[in-house]
Scaffold this active site. Structure first.
Site, PDB file in Angstrom:
ATOM      1  CD  GLU A  67      -3.919 -17.792 -14.552  1.00 48.11           C
ATOM      2  OE1 GLU A  67      -2.995 -17.099 -14.420  1.00 48.11           O
ATOM      3  OE2 GLU A  67      -5.265 -17.958 -14.324  1.00 48.11           O
ATOM      4  CG  ASP A 107      -0.588 -17.828 -11.802  1.00 47.07           C
ATOM      5  OD1 ASP A 107       0.816 -18.417 -10.582  1.00 47.07           O
ATOM      6  OD2 ASP A 107      -1.427 -17.209 -11.877  1.00 47.07           O
ATOM      7  CG  HIS A 131      -2.212   0.065   0.827  1.00 46.80           C
ATOM      8  ND1 HIS A 131      -3.277  -0.797   1.728  1.00 46.80           N
ATOM      9  CD2 HIS A 131      -3.099   0.127  -0.096  1.00 46.80           C
ATOM     10  CE1 HIS A 131      -4.482  -0.833   1.045  1.00 46.80           C
ATOM     11  NE2 HIS A 131      -4.505  -0.445  -0.412  1.00 46.80           N
ATOM     12  CB  CYS A 160      -4.401  -8.735 -17.469  1.00 47.71           C
ATOM     13  SG  CYS A 160      -4.228 -11.404 -16.899  1.00 47.71           S
TER      14      CYS A 160
END
Ligand code: PEP
Ligand code: MG
Length: 571
Positions: free
Chosen positions: A432, A456, A191, A503
């Site tokens: 993936e 992945d 964060h 992605c």
């Protein structure tokens, strides 16, 4: 003054040179673990709760003012974690029934939540452990009467050096004075890094032991892109030059936020999209010139809940994204849970290799009632704008066909009930698993689109855990083996007139963009802030030169050779 050089993870770009501000906080030590006076401990706990709540309300207001509604929601989430009955009841139970002191009870209960989040497979969710830690520390400091350092009070230009910066500390930073921060721990998805990028404060994380080697009055020079840090720089001019070059580049990139995505020779079909984890992220996508959402990780909704989210809850969330995107496409991935991504309300069976086990589509196709709820919510949301449903971890054609058939069954069911479903709904899949990449042309007969999950795909191709530092030398996107799998995937899709996105993190890497353009990738989905840079790279290259680059790269033997070729092309 001694000169030292460090290399960490570049987490928010920018160049800074300023005096150090060493953030060493008082250590939380719980001396009294037990207490014979539960009433006094309850009073301590309640007072700590009230002070913490007060801090969070103030932080939320400051963040709203400085960073906008989206970032302020972090503190709304903190408030709801603070008020989560599971935490409060757990603490009171330990004080009342096990004679725990208030601080020991807080430590114990919040610690269990942190352990649960940290055990999860996904970076995003593991970083959420930091949120619980943040609240826990604030509560404990108030309960123990310790000082909380007020970073908002900094009144000169500094670079903060700390072990870690919590989201609430990051929110207090004034970008006019805090020129950067460097921390021992953390990475690009924490964060603190996300907020640093919004505040446009340079940040280098994961430096391991910088905090212990800086001294008062040291000067810190840092590069938030490369992760380089120099304490007491030998040659200030080098850094001044870097800063000037960065400022020019930044100005240049701003032009690409609202510019069309077009190559040097006028090719306009590449789409620059963004990855999100919640509807709150959409604002940031649009403000960085995102043309689509290439991946909405829907598991966020499940992991942030104390029970399976209902159809209505999910529908509201999916529709919100579609509405905010105002006609721009949104791809939502169905539940990608299992492996180490756990849910507090569901026990996964024990497996020796959970990453290779009962997860993602394997789980949802086995638990059709859970899948049906999600699919109905997605299908209903598709009536409000262009939406794609995407299945994670598909390995066989049969698996895809079965998942698609089940989706169409749910669609028919809704239509029978008189509920509208989007006419242009697309049903696609993640690539993936190498087994899917090598026969992508077979899948392309049935799937409307692919999105390559390189995070992945690389780990399964190389048999190298994406989390393991020890085997990270094998986890390389630029290996010719990976590039050849990408070529099979893209060509396989195009053979049947289908589009391919990516992605995984690779899609936004400056060195990967030219290669992926040349390989014919259609949609590039990345973190929103990377979009202007990708658009700028595209504008400087012709399609032909990227195609020549890709053809040569496919013939290379090592990733170094590939990267050398790319660097020559970019220059
Ligand atoms: C991927 O595997 O590349 C991907 C985008 O999915 P995740 O990172 O959520 O596993
Ligand atoms: Mg994945």
């Amino acid at each position: 003054m001694t000169n030292k050089v460090y290399k960490g993870i570049g987490s928010s770009e920018g160049i800074s040179v300023a005096k150090v501000f060493i953030l060493k906080e008082e250590k939380i030590v719980i001396v009294d673990a037990k207490s014979k006076d539960p009433k006094a401990e309850i009073a301590k706990y309640e007072s700590a709760m009230a002070k913490t709540k007060d801090d969070l309300v103030k932080l939320k207001a400051t963040t709203l003012e400085k960073l906008g509604a989206e970032k302020a929601e972090i503190f709304e989430a903190h408030l709801s974690i603070l008020e989560d009955p599971a935490i409060g009841e757990g603490i009171l139970d330990l004080i009342n029934n096990s004679q725990y002191s208030a601080s020991k009870a807080i430590h114990e209960v919040t610690g269990n939540f942190v352990t649960m989040f940290e055990a999860m497979d996904d970076d995003y969710f593991r970083e959420r452990a930091a949120d619980v830690k943040d609240i826990s520390e604030r509560l404990l400091k108030h309960a123990l009467g310790l000082k909380i350092i007020d970073l908002a009070a900094i009144n000169e230009e500094v670079v903060i050096v700390a072990d870690d910066l919590t989201p609430s500390q990051t929110a207090q930073l004034n970008p006019k004075l805090v020129k950067g921060f460097a921390c021992n721990v953390g990475g690009r998805t924490s964060h603190a890094a996300i907020m640093a990028r919004s505040l446009e404060i340079p940040a280098v994380l994961g430096l391991k032991d910088i905090l212990h080697s800086v001294k008062e009055k040291d000067i810190v020079a840092m590069d938030g892109l490369t992760g380089e840090i120099e304490i007491n720089p030998k040659d200030k001019k080098v850094w001044e030059k870097k800063a000037a070059a960065f400022a020019t580049q930044k100005q240049e990139l701003k032009k690409f936020i609202n510019a069309p995505t077009v190559t040097k020779d006028g090719f306009k079909d590449f789409i620059l999209a963004a990855n999100i984890g919640s509807p709150n992220d959409v604002e940031n996508v649009l403000s960085h010139g995102g043309e689509a959402i290439g991946l909405f990780r829907s598991e966020f909704l499940y992991m942030d809940n104390s029970n399976w989210p209902t159809e209505e809850e999910q529908f509201t969330s999916y529709k919100k994204v579609v509405d905010l995107m105002k006609g721009k496409p949104t791809i939502i991935r169905t539940l990608d849970i299992g492996g180490d991504k756990k849910l507090s309300y569901f026990e996964f069976p024990h497996e020796e290799n959970p990453f290779l086990g009962y997860r993602a589509i394997r789980f949802t196709m086995d638990r059709k009632e859970i899948f049906r709820t999600q699919l109905r919510a997605l299908l209903r949301a598709s009536a409000f704008g262009p939406l794609g449903i995407m299945f994670p971890m598909i390995a066989t054609v049969d698996e895809f066909k079965a998942a698609k058939a089940f989706t169409l069954e749910c669609k028919a069911e809704l239509e029978k009930e008189g509920v509208k479903v989007g006419k242009d709904l697309e049903i696609g899949m993640m690539i993936e698993i190498p087994a899917a990449a090598v026969i992508a042309d077979k899948f392309a007969k049935y799937a409307d689109f692919f999105s390559v999950g390189t995070n992945d795909l690389i780990q399964y191709t190389m048999a190298a855990d994406r989390m393991s530092e020890k085997v990270s030398y094998l986890y390389q996107p630029y290996l010719p083996s990976i590039l050849n799998l990408l070529k099979l995937t893209i060509d396989g899709a195009h053979k049947h007139g289908k589009w391919v996105g990516m992605c995984g993190e690779m899609a936004g890497e400056p060195e990967a963009v030219p290669l992926l353009m040349g390989l014919g990738l259609d949609e590039f989905s990345m973190s929103a802030t990377s979009i202007p840079r990708a658009r700028s790279i595209m504008s400087k290259l012709t399609l032909k030169e990227t195609q020549e680059l890709a053809a040569k790269a496919l013939e290379c033997e090592t990733s170094e050779e590939v990267l050398n070729l790319v660097r020559k092309t970019i220059k």
